[in-house]
Design an enzyme around this catalytic site. Structure first.
Site, short mmCIF file in Angstrom:
data_model
loop_
_atom_site.label_atom_id
_atom_site.label_comp_id
_atom_site.label_asym_id
_atom_site.label_seq_id
_atom_site.Cartn_x
_atom_site.Cartn_y
_atom_site.Cartn_z
N TYR A 19 0.90 -0.28 -5.01
CA TYR A 19 -0.10 -0.54 -5.32
C TYR A 19 -1.46 0.24 -5.91
CZ TYR A 19 -4.33 -3.07 -6.63
OH TYR A 19 -5.82 -4.16 -6.65
N GLU A 41 -8.21 -10.95 -5.53
CA GLU A 41 -10.05 -10.73 -5.36
C GLU A 41 -10.27 -11.75 -4.24
OE1 GLU A 41 -10.51 -7.80 -4.58
OE2 GLU A 41 -9.05 -6.37 -6.08
N TRP A 49 -7.13 -5.81 2.11
CA TRP A 49 -6.52 -5.37 1.05
C TRP A 49 -4.59 -5.94 1.47
CZ3 TRP A 49 -6.41 -8.22 -3.14
CH2 TRP A 49 -5.70 -7.94 -4.61
#
Length: 190
Positions: A19, A41, A49
């Protein structure tokens, strides 16, 4: 490409480093991808995350490949079904937010030609490239994220507070917060 130095937040988890290396901080102008990152998000609020990254494929399946038109058409029955889906974060407010935000996203896209046009106009179409030496220097929010958050809330979105929006801006490359010595920082990427 020199991958010996990365921003330390991604650690050495393969999913996280991919990522970091392939997505985070790269300027994104595709509306579907911009909607995807809004959903993810928003889902991340209050969580790590990496938790969301590990559930990303579940989100992709649950939210029709992040097609905002299809998500905007989801019903209360869909919300109830998704509340039973362990492949996503089962938070009713966040699920409803993805649907609500899809409707607003589509309206904004109609008004501005694309959501990307609206978003990137805030930075005159060019990413803000910061030159942080350590993660501690990187802010959680800025005047820009405050302004975009306020505009999105006024348009009708939720789960778009300034901290969430700053993370969104970083993820979508509107703001490049790769550390100076990271191989993904523009000064290093060559």
């Amino acid at each position: 490409m020199n991958t010996s130095k990365r921003c330390p937040w991604c650690g050495d988890d393969a999913l996280y480093t991919a990522y970091h290396d392939e997505e985070w901080g790269r300027p994104e102008r595709n509306d579907r991808k911009l909607y995807e990152m809004l959903v993810l998000e928003g889902a991340q609020a209050g969580l790590s995350w990496i938790t969301i990254l590990r559930k990303r494929e579940g989100y992709r399946a649950a939210f029709h490949g992040f097609d905002p038109e299809r998500v905007a058409a989801m019903t209360d029955d869909d919300v109830e079904r998704l509340m039973q889906n362990p492949a996503i974060v089962r938070n009713r407010l966040k699920i409803r937010s993805a649907i609500r935000n899809a409707k607003v996203f589509l309206r904004m896209r109609q008004e501005h030609g694309s959501f990307a046009n609206w978003l990137w106009a805030h930075v005159d179409g060019q990413p803000i490239v910061n030159r942080w030496r350590s993660h501690a220097e990187c802010p959680a929010s800025t005047e820009l994220s405050d302004r975009i958050s306020k505009a999105l809330k006024q348009a009708g979105m939720n789960f778009v507070g300034s901290t969430v929006i700053y993370a969104y801006l970083q993820a979508c490359g509107v703001v490049n917060d790769h550390l100076l010595d990271c191989h993904r920082h523009p000064d290093q990427a060559g």
